[in-house]
Scaffold this active site. Structure first.
Site, PDB file in Angstrom:
ATOM      1  N   GLU A 165       0.833  -1.209   0.000  1.00 21.94           N
ATOM      2  CA  GLU A 165       0.000   0.000   0.000  1.00 21.94           C
ATOM      3  C   GLU A 165       0.867   1.258   0.000  1.00 21.94           C
ATOM      4  O   GLU A 165       1.879   1.324   0.694  1.00 21.94           O
ATOM      5  CB  GLU A 165      -0.888  -0.023   1.243  1.00 21.94           C
ATOM      6  CG  GLU A 165      -1.899   1.090   1.354  1.00 21.94           C
ATOM      7  CD  GLU A 165      -2.815   0.876   2.558  1.00 21.94           C
ATOM      8  OE1 GLU A 165      -3.491   1.841   2.943  1.00 21.94           O
ATOM      9  OE2 GLU A 165      -2.857  -0.250   3.109  1.00 21.94           O
ATOM     10  N   GLU A 169      -3.598  10.533   2.264  1.00 21.26           N
ATOM     11  CA  GLU A 169      -4.863  10.623   2.996  1.00 21.26           C
ATOM     12  C   GLU A 169      -5.002  12.005   3.622  1.00 21.26           C
ATOM     13  O   GLU A 169      -4.016  12.608   4.055  1.00 21.26           O
ATOM     14  CB  GLU A 169      -4.951   9.553   4.090  1.00 21.26           C
ATOM     15  CG  GLU A 169      -5.206   8.157   3.554  1.00 21.26           C
ATOM     16  CD  GLU A 169      -5.430   7.157   4.670  1.00 21.26           C
ATOM     17  OE1 GLU A 169      -6.534   6.598   4.741  1.00 21.26           O
ATOM     18  OE2 GLU A 169      -4.499   6.932   5.465  1.00 21.26           O
ATOM     19  N   TRP A 257     -14.444   8.109   3.372  1.00 20.82           N
ATOM     20  CA  TRP A 257     -14.892   7.158   4.379  1.00 20.82           C
ATOM     21  C   TRP A 257     -14.917   7.795   5.760  1.00 20.82           C
ATOM     22  O   TRP A 257     -14.214   8.774   6.027  1.00 20.82           O
ATOM     23  CB  TRP A 257     -14.019   5.906   4.368  1.00 20.82           C
ATOM     24  CG  TRP A 257     -12.572   6.111   4.694  1.00 20.82           C
ATOM     25  CD1 TRP A 257     -11.594   6.591   3.878  1.00 20.82           C
ATOM     26  CD2 TRP A 257     -11.943   5.814   5.947  1.00 20.82           C
ATOM     27  NE1 TRP A 257     -10.392   6.618   4.524  1.00 20.82           N
ATOM     28  CE2 TRP A 257     -10.571   6.148   5.802  1.00 20.82           C
ATOM     29  CE3 TRP A 257     -12.394   5.301   7.156  1.00 20.82           C
ATOM     30  CZ2 TRP A 257      -9.654   5.985   6.831  1.00 20.82           C
ATOM     31  CZ3 TRP A 257     -11.468   5.134   8.197  1.00 20.82           C
ATOM     32  CH2 TRP A 257     -10.129   5.471   8.025  1.00 20.82           C
ATOM     33  N   THR A 268      -8.564   5.382  16.020  1.00 23.12           N
ATOM     34  CA  THR A 268      -8.984   5.764  14.678  1.00 23.12           C
ATOM     35  C   THR A 268      -9.763   7.076  14.705  1.00 23.12           C
ATOM     36  O   THR A 268      -9.534   7.970  13.884  1.00 23.12           O
ATOM     37  CB  THR A 268      -9.847   4.656  14.054  1.00 23.12           C
ATOM     38  OG1 THR A 268      -9.124   3.428  14.065  1.00 23.12           O
ATOM     39  CG2 THR A 268     -10.223   5.003  12.629  1.00 23.12           C
TER      40      THR A 268
END
Length: 440
Positions: A165, A169, A257, A268
């Site tokens: 990955e 972001e 998201w 998170t």
């Protein structure tokens, strides 16, 4: 953003779908728990099945066998204008032919002013799109206006089937910098991240973000300027005796998201800037949070010999190690005959080749099931119209019997809220793989 944190979104999907009697739980899969023969493909959601489970995101390391996953279409140089959804397919409509679609995904994408909006209505899990072809090194750049708001996350990443990955972001409370990260085979390393300052507000202003990826290094660029470089030579892991460096064919993925979901792990939520406000300004004004993607350009690495070639039709792995020396550039086909087919039986036809209707097995579309009103943007029946929102209810002022993105806006015109929804929500579109779920 650590991929391990993003995995906390998966239980949300289970919770959203748990109330429906249609869903049958697919078997789960992991490195130490391979899929069974009858549901051989381990999807990016960590669940086993057939059909779409065997396409993009199918992890051969966790599947029944290395050839359970369908081969992945090789890299193609291309500029995606992002001004139409004609070349987009919901995951429930795609069988692996990159000549039929450029993007596959879930959620509620829309077109506004010649660009693609990724939308996230109240109580939904947003929208994700992934290219139907894979990059095995190369350059990719995208023009982006991010979303905004606490708990709202925009992502532009490269993500391989074995969870290599490379990330850009943005968290919606910090509109003056972008976060970068990379992972090798999904192994969490919280020291891999780094931030790049952006010259002006990422929501109001267009910026161009670029990933330059070679077998030797990764560069992250903003508006043509290198903001960060990571060399492969800096990633040796003496414990595992290998390079912890992204090195396998990856799809380009873009998403919006809810990192700040109340049900997510505290780490998170804190990283995403706090718990998401489903009654925030953009929800009130437009009916959803949104990120805007303009032109996206892919330039393949075009090596003359592996790694990094794209001379044939497809990529597959010949060893469970899933490193760049186990990738084969092959002439194997990529298209499944039906949603009951697998990599080892690609010509199997169970009658679900078109439409993926109610007869399609819940083990053939990742997530499965037909929950009304539980998918991004709503959803009522296979091929039917969408509900007026997602999750617990529709946006205020929108009818629950039909979805119009111009509802509840004074005058019914102006701004992204006035765009008519371009695609109906699929009855099979459930938990979107977001960021590294896409992310797992």
């Amino acid at each position: 953003m650590p991929s391990a944190m993003i995995r906390s979104i998966i239980p949300l999907g289970v919770a959203l779908l748990g109330a429906t009697s249609v869903l049958a739980d697919p078997p789960s899969c992991a490195l130490d728990k391979k899929c069974p023969k009858e549901a051989p493909c381990c999807s990016q959601y960590g669940q086993c099945g057939v059909g779409a489970f065997c396409l993009g995101g199918c992890d051969p390391r966790m599947s029944f066998s290395l050839d359970s996953c369908a081969p992945a279409p090789v890299c193609k140089d291309k500029t995606y204008k992002m001004d139409s959804l004609d070349r987009y397919r919901d995951i429930s409509k795609y069988l692996g032919d990159p000549n039929e679609a450029d993007w596959v995904g879930q959620g509620e994408p829309a077109i506004y002013n010649g660009n693609t909006l990724l939308t996230m209505p109240p109580k939904s899990v947003g929208t994700v799109l992934a290219t139907t072809t894979y990059m095995w090194y190369g350059n990719v750049k995208a023009k982006v206006k991010t979303s905004r708001g606490k708990g709202v996350v925009t992502a532009f990443i490269l993500f391989s089937d074995v969870k290599d990955e490379i990330d850009f972001e943005w968290v919606g409370v910090d509109l003056n910098q972008v976060q970068t990260n990379y992972y090798f085979q999904g192994i969490p390393n919280y020291d891999n991240s780094g931030n790049i300052s952006v010259s002006s507000n990422t929501f109001d202003d267009w910026h161009e973000y670029e990933i330059q990826w070679t077998p030797d290094e990764i560069k992250w660029l903003v508006d043509g300027q290198v903001g960060r470089t990571k060399k492969k030579s800096e990633t040796w892991n003496a414990t595992s005796n290998q390079w912890a460096f992204p090195q396998t064919p990856a799809r380009v993925q873009i998403s919006l998201w809810p990192g700040g979901l109340a049900s997510n792990a505290k780490g998170t939520i804190d990283w995403a800037g706090g718990e998401i406000d489903w009654n925030g300004g953009d929800i009130k004004t437009y009916g959803y949070y949104f990120a805007t993607f303009g032109e996206i350009t892919v330039q393949c690495y075009n090596a003359q010999s592996p790694p990094g070639t794209n001379k044939k039709t497809s990529y597959y792995y010949n060893n469970i190690a899933a490193t760049n020396d186990t990738v084969v550039d092959s002439d194997k086909k990529t298209v499944l005959k039906s949603f009951g087919a697998t990599g080892t039986n690609m010509d199997y036809d169970d009658g679900t080749a078109t439409g993926a209707g109610a007869s399609a097995s819940v083990h053939s579309i990742p997530g499965g099931g037909q929950p009304a009103g539980q998918v991004p943007g709503g959803g009522t029946s296979a091929g039917g119209s969408s509900g007026g929102g997602s999750g617990a209810g529709s946006a205020a002022g929108c009818q629950t019997t039909g979805f119009s993105q111009s509802c509840n806006q004074p005058g019914g015109s102006g701004g992204p809220r006035s765009v008519d929804r371009t695609l109906g929500a699929s009855a099979f579109a459930i938990v979107v793989g977001i960021a590294g779920l896409l992310f797992l």
